[in-house]
Scaffold this motif. Sequence first.
Motif, PDB file in Angstrom:
ATOM      1  N   ALA A  74       0.861  -1.185   0.000  1.00  0.00           N
ATOM      2  CA  ALA A  74       0.000   0.000   0.000  1.00  0.00           C
ATOM      3  C   ALA A  74       0.898   1.236   0.000  1.00  0.00           C
ATOM      4  CB  ALA A  74      -0.906  -0.008   1.223  1.00  0.00           C
ATOM      5  N   ALA A  75       0.727   2.079  -1.018  1.00  0.00           N
ATOM      6  CA  ALA A  75       1.602   3.237  -1.164  1.00  0.00           C
ATOM      7  C   ALA A  75       1.173   4.374  -0.243  1.00  0.00           C
ATOM      8  CB  ALA A  75       1.603   3.703  -2.622  1.00  0.00           C
ATOM      9  N   ASP A  76      -0.118   4.473   0.015  1.00  0.00           N
ATOM     10  CA  ASP A  76      -0.607   5.618   0.793  1.00  0.00           C
ATOM     11  C   ASP A  76      -1.787   5.183   1.659  1.00  0.00           C
ATOM     12  OD1 ASP A  76      -2.713   5.280  -0.988  1.00  0.00           O
ATOM     13  OD2 ASP A  76      -1.960   6.825  -2.357  1.00  0.00           O
ATOM     14  N   GLU A  77      -2.381   6.148   2.341  1.00  0.00           N
ATOM     15  CA  GLU A  77      -3.460   5.837   3.277  1.00  0.00           C
ATOM     16  C   GLU A  77      -4.675   5.258   2.550  1.00  0.00           C
ATOM     17  OE1 GLU A  77      -4.451   4.813   6.573  1.00  0.00           O
ATOM     18  OE2 GLU A  77      -2.522   5.843   6.481  1.00  0.00           O
ATOM     19  N   GLU A  78      -4.932   5.758   1.350  1.00  0.00           N
ATOM     20  CA  GLU A  78      -6.077   5.266   0.578  1.00  0.00           C
ATOM     21  C   GLU A  78      -5.903   3.779   0.247  1.00  0.00           C
ATOM     22  OE1 GLU A  78      -6.563   7.323  -3.123  1.00  0.00           O
ATOM     23  OE2 GLU A  78      -8.302   6.113  -3.691  1.00  0.00           O
ATOM     24  N   GLU A  79      -4.689   3.441  -0.182  1.00  0.00           N
ATOM     25  CA  GLU A  79      -4.429   2.041  -0.514  1.00  0.00           C
ATOM     26  C   GLU A  79      -4.398   1.184   0.750  1.00  0.00           C
ATOM     27  OE1 GLU A  79      -2.150   2.493  -4.808  1.00  0.00           O
ATOM     28  OE2 GLU A  79      -1.067   1.567  -3.152  1.00  0.00           O
ATOM     29  N   MET A  80      -3.960   1.777   1.850  1.00  0.00           N
ATOM     30  CA  MET A  80      -3.946   1.053   3.129  1.00  0.00           C
ATOM     31  C   MET A  80      -5.384   0.695   3.529  1.00  0.00           C
ATOM     32  SD  MET A  80      -1.454  -0.029   4.851  1.00  0.00           S
ATOM     33  CE  MET A  80      -1.542  -1.113   6.260  1.00  0.00           C
ATOM     34  N   ALA A  81      -6.275   1.644   3.299  1.00  0.00           N
ATOM     35  CA  ALA A  81      -7.684   1.380   3.607  1.00  0.00           C
ATOM     36  C   ALA A  81      -8.205   0.229   2.746  1.00  0.00           C
ATOM     37  CB  ALA A  81      -8.516   2.642   3.376  1.00  0.00           C
ATOM     38  N   GLU A  82      -7.779   0.214   1.484  1.00  0.00           N
ATOM     39  CA  GLU A  82      -8.176  -0.864   0.571  1.00  0.00           C
ATOM     40  C   GLU A  82      -7.591  -2.204   1.048  1.00  0.00           C
ATOM     41  OE1 GLU A  82     -10.179  -1.493  -1.707  1.00  0.00           O
ATOM     42  OE2 GLU A  82      -9.340  -3.212  -2.795  1.00  0.00           O
ATOM     43  N   ALA A  83      -6.339  -2.163   1.523  1.00  0.00           N
ATOM     44  CA  ALA A  83      -5.710  -3.382   2.043  1.00  0.00           C
ATOM     45  C   ALA A  83      -6.506  -3.920   3.235  1.00  0.00           C
ATOM     46  CB  ALA A  83      -4.256  -3.097   2.448  1.00  0.00           C
ATOM     47  N   ARG A  84      -6.944  -3.004   4.121  1.00  0.00           N
ATOM     48  CA  ARG A  84      -7.705  -3.433   5.298  1.00  0.00           C
ATOM     49  C   ARG A  84      -9.060  -4.010   4.890  1.00  0.00           C
ATOM     50  NH1 ARG A  84      -6.133   1.598   7.396  1.00  0.00           N
ATOM     51  NH2 ARG A  84      -4.191   1.413   8.583  1.00  0.00           N
ATOM     52  N   ARG A  85      -9.684  -3.343   3.912  1.00  0.00           N
ATOM     53  CA  ARG A  85     -10.978  -3.835   3.445  1.00  0.00           C
ATOM     54  C   ARG A  85     -10.842  -5.253   2.889  1.00  0.00           C
ATOM     55  NH1 ARG A  85     -13.412  -5.427  -0.543  1.00  0.00           N
ATOM     56  NH2 ARG A  85     -11.643  -5.024  -1.914  1.00  0.00           N
ATOM     57  N   ARG A 103       3.488   2.552   2.874  1.00  0.00           N
ATOM     58  CA  ARG A 103       2.694   2.724   4.094  1.00  0.00           C
ATOM     59  C   ARG A 103       2.485   1.381   4.824  1.00  0.00           C
ATOM     60  NH1 ARG A 103       0.669   2.700   7.818  1.00  0.00           N
ATOM     61  NH2 ARG A 103      -1.138   3.714   8.759  1.00  0.00           N
ATOM     62  N   GLY A 104       2.499   0.326   4.067  1.00  0.00           N
ATOM     63  CA  GLY A 104       2.270  -0.998   4.644  1.00  0.00           C
ATOM     64  C   GLY A 104       1.819  -1.931   3.544  1.00  0.00           C
ATOM     65  N   GLY A 105       0.994  -2.921   3.909  1.00  0.00           N
ATOM     66  CA  GLY A 105       0.531  -3.815   2.857  1.00  0.00           C
ATOM     67  C   GLY A 105      -0.310  -4.944   3.401  1.00  0.00           C
ATOM     68  N   LEU A 106      -0.759  -5.768   2.471  1.00  0.00           N
ATOM     69  CA  LEU A 106      -1.572  -6.927   2.817  1.00  0.00           C
ATOM     70  C   LEU A 106      -0.840  -8.182   2.355  1.00  0.00           C
ATOM     71  CD1 LEU A 106      -4.288  -8.448   3.457  1.00  0.00           C
ATOM     72  CD2 LEU A 106      -4.944  -7.947   1.093  1.00  0.00           C
ATOM     73  N   LEU A 107      -0.679  -9.129   3.259  1.00  0.00           N
ATOM     74  CA  LEU A 107      -0.060 -10.401   2.892  1.00  0.00           C
ATOM     75  C   LEU A 107      -1.130 -11.490   2.880  1.00  0.00           C
ATOM     76  CD1 LEU A 107       2.475 -12.122   2.346  1.00  0.00           C
ATOM     77  CD2 LEU A 107       2.709 -12.397   4.811  1.00  0.00           C
ATOM     78  N   GLY A 149      -3.166  -0.840  -6.968  1.00  0.00           N
ATOM     79  CA  GLY A 149      -3.672  -0.115  -8.130  1.00  0.00           C
ATOM     80  C   GLY A 149      -3.960  -1.039  -9.303  1.00  0.00           C
ATOM     81  N   TYR A 150      -3.466  -2.287  -9.199  1.00  0.00           N
ATOM     82  CA  TYR A 150      -3.715  -3.314 -10.203  1.00  0.00           C
ATOM     83  C   TYR A 150      -5.208  -3.428 -10.469  1.00  0.00           C
ATOM     84  CZ  TYR A 150      -4.083  -8.126 -11.969  1.00  0.00           C
ATOM     85  OH  TYR A 150      -4.365  -9.242 -12.701  1.00  0.00           O
ATOM     86  N   LEU A 151      -5.972  -3.277  -9.402  1.00  0.00           N
ATOM     87  CA  LEU A 151      -7.421  -3.374  -9.556  1.00  0.00           C
ATOM     88  C   LEU A 151      -7.914  -2.326 -10.531  1.00  0.00           C
ATOM     89  CD1 LEU A 151      -8.222  -3.903  -5.804  1.00  0.00           C
ATOM     90  CD2 LEU A 151      -8.058  -5.633  -7.597  1.00  0.00           C
TER      91      LEU A 151
END
Lengths: 428, 376
Positions: B91-102, B134-138, B235-237
Amino acid sequence: MSDTRSRFEVVVVGAGPAGLAAAAAAAECGRRTLVLDATPWLGGQIWRGREAKGGPGSAKRWLARLQAAGAAVARQTTVVASPGPGVLLAESPEGPREIEWEKLILTIGARELFLPFPGWTLPGVVGIGGLQVLVKGGWPLAGKRIVIAGSGPLLFAAAAEYRAAGADVVLIAEQADLARLVRFGLSLPRLAPGKILQAAQYQAALLGVPYRTGCWAVSAQGADRLEGVTLRSARRTWTERCDVLATGFGFLPNLELPRLLGCRTENGAAVVDDRQESSQAGIFIAGEPTGIGGEGRALVEGLIAGFAAAGRPERAGRLWRKRRRALAFSRAMDRAFALRDEVRDLASPETPICRCEDVPRRDLEKYGGWRAAKLHTRCGMGPCQGRICGGAVEKLFGWDAASNRPPVFPVSIGTLREPDPRPSGASD
Amino acid sequence: MSGWDVAVVGAGIVGAACASECARAGLSVIVFDRGPVGGGATAAAMGHVVVMDDSEAQFALTSFSRRLWRDLAPELPADVHFEACGTLWPAADEEEMAEARRKAEFLRGRGLRAEILDEDGIREAEPNLRPGLRGGLLVPDDSVLYPPSAALFLLGRAPRNKIVLRTGADVRALDPDGGVVLGDGSRISAGLTVNAAGCWSPDLTAGLPVRKRKGHLVVTHRYPGHIRHQIVELGYLKSAHSVSSDSVAFNVQPRSNGQMLIGSSRQYGAERPDVEFGILRRMLERAALYLPSLERLTALRSWAGFRPATPDKLPFIGPSADNQKIWLATGHEGLGITTSLATGRLLADMILNRPEEIPSAPYSPARSLPEDKAHD
């Protein structure tokens, strides 16, 4: 950006004999010409080292002619791709370069043909040309027992060089039959009188070295490295003890770049017209890629390509007779050194065919063609990208192992990527 | 009647999975391909087995199929290079982090493992990714494999004599009464025919809304350990969904031999199979943005291929709308490796009237489809 992109009227890729002749011819006609090569020297593999040492012979003459003609030169510059029409992408010590051309001349030479046999991957088994390069680089050969086995006139030249470096050349084994070679020898005064002197010189240099025709290596033996080679002729099979086995079965045209550019190839060679122009308008091809023919044919084809690309067809036309003679000579060579069926088919089921991915013959021959074999065994997918095993499977199974995917040579991703990066996120 | 129970057209990984499931259920199967096994999209593909959640139907198919792959893993021969390396979604930023959490919640809510990484966590997981993420989803249970060998394995897995494979066989038409007509005019009869010809399936089933979507890949020299997971940008999505324009996305894969595959690109309307330099460069530029060390690494080869895409991003699995003797297993776009096993299982369930392990309706060729906006 400005120093990474340049534009020439004529761009010549490859600075061997054909490339030097082509660049000299085009530049003499007043065309803004660039000749580039992946090596740090000019002269290609055949004239390796001549630029520095000078010395007699045609290398010096052609290098002088190129210099007088005023063509630009780019060394250590490897063409890896064609990013668009009329543009080449090259990797150089200064980084990626984009070179625009109006006319392109491909003089990219040939590579050695290796035919796999049991033991061919043992340390101590080397390519004939590869060993010449090592010797020129100072690799110690003094006192080493060497067997040279393969085919073609390179066997003599290499033997003379190995011997000059102190090697004990035990035997030169030529797979072609004596009768064919004699016919070829008898045709020399007509086809290429100059070659007779050369042959006599080699003979003197090789005094006392046995030269056997109709004889080939069937296997190499050794525990961790080469200890001996088993040879076969019509009459017998025997083993010679040796430290080094130099092998090679002639040459294969380099066709990756012509194919990438859409130039038509046929029977393993690029198709060109009288002016050396390929099926793609504005792209000329000269020397080995049009068919293996050696220095003489490369020089005359290079000149013709250079004049034709410079828009001087009348000067090119004056060389046609000379080219006809060169073509007749190379056809006679092809006949003389034609590969016998036995040497195409020496690999045992366990013999590795693809050295990069370690694929034995057994795994390949289940498949009906190159693509299926490649997909399922990964043969030809390693660092050499099928440059070695491609030729072997063509001779072994009759498969066409042509490739036309960029990069032409392995290249850093930084070179392939856009030279002026867009801001981040611009791609979506 | 004489002939075969089932004729499958297409020996890609989807056709192979369908043939394998039918043959294992006792049906006699003949498989045709004009090229070698796995020579189309299967050969061009990365080989990523991944759970996707664009829609419930996509999730159902990918998660079911991923389970089938994991069940099959102990049987896979070494040349399939199956590695359960997991997928990392940085996740590059907070928006993508939110997507990772979702996404994590979505997966966990359905009983699958998913782990949220913070800044330190992603750095530790993939030290070569650019700093400042920012982080990520594994997603640890995703995996990678070498698709052409997997297709060959699936065909070989059937009981002896149950599958006959005819490669290099050009199928000219599907016989409406079951079976195929070959290029030389000869007919092979079968109880039913499965069109698993991927990008070429519309040539055999007229009007089928399957379009070619071109993709590029690059493979590197061997750099063992340089990356440890399949890494795909969130962002692949966005880029995978864009149906109109050319797009690229960061998507890299570690192969078991140390090589890396670098993707990805998506193009409609590109008919020629050649590598296109402009898109290749954009793709590598995108990759280097996430993995700056790529700049110094060596590319060995690049290639391009076509994915068979449908208007609603779901494959066609089941009998065709107008002929119960012609079945479809096509349109898997970029998820054919993942969903091949589920496709084969579902198709065999339907053919044999077995209970379906997941509902097949969302993939029915008779379903209503959105208008094909991608038409240029």
